[in-house]
Design a protein around this motif. Structure first.
Motif, PDB file in Angstrom:
ATOM      1  N   SER A 121       0.860  -1.106   0.136  1.00  0.00           N
ATOM      2  CA  SER A 121       0.144   0.094  -0.101  1.00  0.00           C
ATOM      3  C   SER A 121       0.797   1.260   0.158  1.00  0.00           C
ATOM      4  N   ALA A 122       0.513   2.203  -0.627  1.00  0.00           N
ATOM      5  CA  ALA A 122       1.362   3.585  -0.579  1.00  0.00           C
ATOM      6  C   ALA A 122      -0.027   4.670  -0.587  1.00  0.00           C
ATOM      7  N   ALA A 123       0.174   5.401   0.525  1.00  0.00           N
ATOM      8  CA  ALA A 123      -0.525   6.719   0.595  1.00  0.00           C
ATOM      9  C   ALA A 123       0.401   7.906   0.173  1.00  0.00           C
ATOM     10  N   TYR A 124       0.004   8.740  -0.543  1.00  0.00           N
ATOM     11  CA  TYR A 124       0.662   9.653  -1.069  1.00  0.00           C
ATOM     12  C   TYR A 124       0.090  11.218  -1.145  1.00  0.00           C
ATOM     13  N   VAL A 125       0.957  12.230  -1.239  1.00  0.00           N
ATOM     14  CA  VAL A 125       0.507  13.517  -1.409  1.00  0.00           C
ATOM     15  C   VAL A 125       1.405  14.237  -2.075  1.00  0.00           C
ATOM     16  N   SER A 126       0.802  15.341  -2.714  1.00  0.00           N
ATOM     17  CA  SER A 126       1.604  16.142  -3.558  1.00  0.00           C
ATOM     18  C   SER A 126       1.107  17.557  -3.632  1.00  0.00           C
ATOM     19  N   PHE A 127       2.003  18.698  -3.317  1.00  0.00           N
ATOM     20  CA  PHE A 127       1.545  19.851  -3.230  1.00  0.00           C
ATOM     21  C   PHE A 127       2.466  20.771  -4.346  1.00  0.00           C
ATOM     22  N   GLY A 128       1.815  21.296  -5.298  1.00  0.00           N
ATOM     23  CA  GLY A 128       2.166  22.032  -6.447  1.00  0.00           C
ATOM     24  C   GLY A 128       2.192  23.620  -6.339  1.00  0.00           C
ATOM     25  N   THR A 129       3.027  24.247  -6.458  1.00  0.00           N
ATOM     26  CA  THR A 129       2.993  25.641  -6.362  1.00  0.00           C
ATOM     27  C   THR A 129       3.903  26.293  -7.484  1.00  0.00           C
ATOM     28  N   GLY A 130       3.205  27.219  -8.465  1.00  0.00           N
ATOM     29  CA  GLY A 130       4.327  27.938  -9.305  1.00  0.00           C
ATOM     30  C   GLY A 130       3.245  28.025 -10.428  1.00  0.00           C
ATOM     31  N   GLY A 131       4.349  28.370 -11.523  1.00  0.00           N
ATOM     32  CA  GLY A 131       3.410  28.747 -12.936  1.00  0.00           C
ATOM     33  C   GLY A 131       4.473  29.286 -13.977  1.00  0.00           C
ATOM     34  N   GLY A 132       3.738  29.870 -14.978  1.00  0.00           N
ATOM     35  CA  GLY A 132       4.595  30.339 -16.322  1.00  0.00           C
ATOM     36  C   GLY A 132       4.178  31.927 -16.159  1.00  0.00           C
ATOM     37  N   GLY A 133       5.324  32.786 -16.592  1.00  0.00           N
ATOM     38  CA  GLY A 133       5.094  34.264 -17.024  1.00  0.00           C
ATOM     39  C   GLY A 133       4.790  34.455 -18.210  1.00  0.00           C
ATOM     40  N   GLY A 134       4.208  35.743 -18.328  1.00  0.00           N
ATOM     41  CA  GLY A 134       3.799  36.185 -19.645  1.00  0.00           C
ATOM     42  C   GLY A 134       3.600  37.715 -19.672  1.00  0.00           C
ATOM     43  N   TYR A 135       3.067  38.494 -20.554  1.00  0.00           N
ATOM     44  CA  TYR A 135       2.780  39.729 -20.558  1.00  0.00           C
ATOM     45  C   TYR A 135       1.592  40.170 -20.992  1.00  0.00           C
ATOM     46  N   THR A 136       0.752  41.100 -20.823  1.00  0.00           N
ATOM     47  CA  THR A 136      -0.266  41.581 -21.274  1.00  0.00           C
ATOM     48  C   THR A 136      -0.403  43.283 -21.317  1.00  0.00           C
TER      49      THR A 136
END
Length: 841
Positions: free
Chosen positions: A378-393
């Motif tokens: 058995s495997a219990a897992y967790v993942s927390f992702g933070t971030g992204g990609g830049g651009g302009y407007t």
């Protein structure tokens, strides 16, 4: 007489039921340390054991003499005689298992089981630690697979971690990628963002690829294949290593690994960390990345083990997002290194397009030997992702090669000019800003697999796969570029938003995904025939919350759950004709839920009532030939993909995009793959591979409706004519030739030539509104030559290794990615190199 007969029966009974104990320690010759998880069994019986994470085993023998067999995935099986008397123990000492050089790694760990050469009916390739450490260099992680049949791996725009992997013509959305059996494909769109795992190569023990359906027991399999990455664990003896590497364009990498070995109270730990930084072959791609890995394990009694693993790879890097025409690259004084998505601000490099992310994954694994025949993992897992990609407007044109914000065409952007304009606007706010598109998420999951041996020929396996995912999507102001604020009217709850740095703009929504899956598999095997049949089912549920397009008081701000039931049925068999020749076949059908963006149209909460399951039928035949010098495989496959649904964005001259809801798209992927390894001597290994695919869209689509961003239909429905059109964005013909030659003990030279042909540009389906249009542009074929050198030596009391690689030795200029033809391409990298050292202690 009766007394003598009774005495004889008692003596016979004592002999039959006499028990002794056989113990030993299994050693990994490649790692020079214990090998946990090795299978140990008494031949001819169901009596067996599995080595603990210190490589030890102990099993009861029900006979005085016999043979035990020790086996492990990717290693030569060893058979040893034992002899014990009643109540005694025989210690076999250290039992060294070596990598299976003859079978050449044709074993793969699937998501929940082992696939074994000449037994499991799948097409499979395996990459081990030594190959990754010596041959990866400054390539992207998936590029280590480029000599695998059916694989096309590129750097895309060239940014650190921006790799793309395609398998048998299917993109990453349709390739299952798992780390230690835990899925990592994005649960909303199926994609794999390799930048999230940019440092994973440092802690990978094995990278294994199953092409096609394979034997994986995931609840619903992927279409193109499965990549399972197995990380290092606490299976090493006490010690560690340090590494250092340098290369072209300022590459610098440093790292270390330390392992405690097993303590007296049953604890063990391994810690690894590294830092990588530099620039890249193309302009404006500066990067800095870190990698960490921690594994702590505890043996609890004889039947239980716990293992806690945490790893992550925080990074930030510049990107080349824009594809340019071949003519643009030719005109630019930077040639194929040209990148227009960066510039200078206050005299320092500033990336308009960039990426930053950190996605730690933590898993707790429990292994339970319920009996000699039954185990529960058995495997219990967790993942927390933070971030992204830049651009302009905004008002400034920061995209075109002749932008007025460049000192001259094709030169870096002058962002100080934007700052001056924004400052001049004063209280009117900024005219152009930089933003980050965030894609944060929380992911929780549980995998549990029960396996039991019914007898020495039949194994049964079943399990559950539960997942919950919540993705948080929004844009935020990153840099006002000298402005006082950014006026944003995207939020109906705050239409007069004067946004500052860190404030949300343009959109903000959450997506929730639930997954409940079950699977079961039965396997039969004897010395000649092996077969399996597998059934699986899953329910995928989507829900969307939109904080900008709907009032907080509007019940439509949150949708109801939308459910899709998927299932699969597959089976296969392998038959060993003799000790050299084998044949196999597998066949399967499954239905797979559409992705979230196919369910919720045009980035709003409107549910696509026409979205339905994708349907996939796949069949494969294979032949294998084995001797001590030669390993050869031939595979023929056919995959029919029906009812693909996707929402296609269509750019317009006015700037407001339109959206096409394309339903019922079919595709046919079929081909043949050949790979051969030949070892004529202990010092020389020759390798070859060829893959020829025939991948085409298999249907026209009638009455495609086009909508504007307000969900209003624009014009009349159109017909899309793509029947028979080649699938783009992957080379349909690939080949490779390579050689490793040990010049003298400890020093190896290697060379590899890879060739790519019949690579059609990706295209916009809605541009094909007339029948009998020509096929998309076919990108010129190309070949790449790589060289490498590895030298092992003793450095005082330590083992050491020097390693060097030169990629694209001839400096070949080639188009690696193309959209729509020569007007939008990315060139691959020219000649690059790395030099590094590793010291083991």
């Amino acid at each position: 007489m009766r007394k003598l007969l009774l005495l004889a029966m008692l003596l016979a009974s004592a002999t039959i039921f006499a028990q002794g104990t056989v113990t030993g320690t299994v050693i990994d010759s490649e790692m020079n340390g214990p090998l946990p998880g090795a299978n140990v069994r008494v031949l001819g019986t169901n009596n067996g054991a599995i080595t603990d994470f210190d490589g030890n085993f102990s099993l009861k023998a029900t006979s005085a003499t016999g043979k035990i067999e020790i086996s492990f995935v990717g290693y030569q099986t060893k058979t040893i005689d034992f002899s014990v008397s009643n109540g005694t123990t025989q210690d076999l000492g250290d039992i060294i298992l070596s990598p299976d050089a003859d079978a050449l790694d044709e074993i793969v760990i699937t998501s929940y089981s082992l696939a074994i050469d000449r037994k499991t009916p799948v097409a499979v390739s395996t990459i081990r630690t030594a190959q990754i450490e010596t041959q990866l260099g400054n390539q992207e992680f998936p590029e280590i697979l480029k000599t695998t049949p059916g694989v096309y791996a590129t750097k895309s725009g060239g940014g650190f971690g921006d790799a793309d992997l395609r398998l048998r013509g299917f993109n990453s959305e349709n390739i299952a990628v798992m780390i230690n059996g835990v899925p990592v494909n994005d649960m909303e769109n199926g994609r794999v963002y390799w930048s999230n795992w940019a440092g994973l190569a440092d802690v990978t023990r094995t990278m294994q690829v199953q092409r096609g359906l394979g034997a994986s027991k995931v609840a619903v399999p992927s279409i193109g294949g499965t990549v399972n990455i197995v990380t290092k664990s606490t299976d090493m003896e006490e010690g560690g290593s340090v590494i250092a590497q340098t290369g072209n364009d300022g590459l610098q990498k440093f790292g270390a690994t330390v392992s405690t070995g097993k303590t007296e109270n049953g604890w063990a730990a391994t810690i690894s960390a590294s830092k990588t930084s530099g620039e890249r072959f193309a302009d404006g791609l500066e990067f800095e990345g870190y990698n960490y890995f921690v594994n702590v394990a505890k043996e609890i009694g004889e039947n239980h083990e716990l293992s806690l693993t945490a790893f992550g790879a925080p990074q930030r890097h510049g990107q080349r997002e824009t594809q340019y025409s071949v003519e643009d690259y030719e005109i630019s004084d930077r040639g194929i290194k040209f990148n227009g998505d960066w510039g200078y601000l206050n005299g320092e490099v500033k990336h308009v397009q960039d990426n930053f992310y950190h996605k730690p994954q933590i898993s707790l694994n429990h292994y339970w030997d319920i009996s000699n025949a039954t185990t529960l993992s058995s495997a219990a897992y967790v993942s927390f992702g933070t971030g992204g990609g830049g651009g302009y407007t905004g008002d400034a044109n920061l995209r075109s090669v002749d932008s007025p914000y460049r000192s001259a065409p094709y030169q870096p952007l002058n962002l100080d000019k934007v700052v001056a304009e924004n400052a001049a606007n004063g209280a009117d706010g900024a005219g152009t800003i930089l933003y980050d598109s965030r894609n944060d998420h929380q992911w929780y999951g549980l995998l549990s697999t029960l396996s039991t041996e019914v007898n020495d020929k039949i194994d049964l396996t079943g399990g559950v796969d539960f997942r919950y995912y919540k993705g948080k999507h929004f844009q935020e102001v990153k840099d006002l570029l000298g402005g006082q604020y950014w006026a944003d009217d995207s939020n109906v709850n705050d239409p007069l938003n004067l946004a500052r740095v860190g404030d949300k703009i343009n959109y903000w929504n959450d997506n929730e995904v639930l997954w409940e899956g079950v699977f079961a598999q039965a396997e039969y095997s004897n010395d000649i025939l092996s077969a399996f049949i597998s059934l699986a089912a899953s329910n995928t549920s989507y829900n969307r919350i939109d904080y900008f397009n709907y009032l907080d008081s509007d019940p439509k701000q949150k949708t109801e759950w939308v459910n899709f039931f998927g299932y699969s049925a597959k089976g296969g068999a392998n038959y060993n004709l003799d000790d050299r020749n084998n044949v196999f076949a597998n066949i399967g059908y499954f239905e797979k839920a559409p992705f979230s963006n196919d369910v919720f149209q045009n980035f709003q909460n409107d549910i696509n009532a026409d979205a339905k399951n994708q349907k996939i039928f796949s069949a494969e035949l294979g032949y294998g030939y084995r001797t001590s010098e030669i390993r050869a495989n031939v595979n023929v496959y056919r995959t029919l993909w029906k009812d693909r649904t996707f929402v296609q964005a269509i750019p317009t001259l006015e700037g407001d995009p339109l959206f096409a809801n394309i339903l019922g798209v079919d595709a046919l992927h079929q081909g043949v793959e050949v790979d051969i390894d030949y070892k004529p001597s202990e010092r020389l290994t020759l390798r070859g591979m060829a893959s020829v695919g025939d991948w085409k869209w298999n249907s026209d689509v009638k009455d495609v409706r086009i909508f504007d961003e307000n969900q209003e239909q624009v014009g009349d429905p159109i017909n899309v004519y793509i029947d028979g059109v080649p699938v783009g964005n992957a080379a349909q013909t690939t080949a490779a030739l390579g050689a490793d030659f040990e010049v003298f003990p400890g020093t190896t030279l290697r060379g590899t030539f890879t060739y790519y042909d019949r690579f059609y540009a990706d295209f916009e389906p809605t541009s094909r509104t007339q029948p009998n249009l020509p096929n998309p542009v076919e990108v010129p074929d190309y070949g790449l030559l790589d060289f490498g050198l590895t030298h092992k030596f003793e450095f005082g009391p330590f083992g050491a290794r020097l390693n060097a690689n030169v990629f694209n030795v001839l400096g070949t200029e080639y188009i690696a990615d193309s959209t729509g033809g020569y007007g939008a391409v990315w060139y691959g990298f020219g000649r690059t190199y790395t030099v590094g050292a590793k010291i083991n202690f």
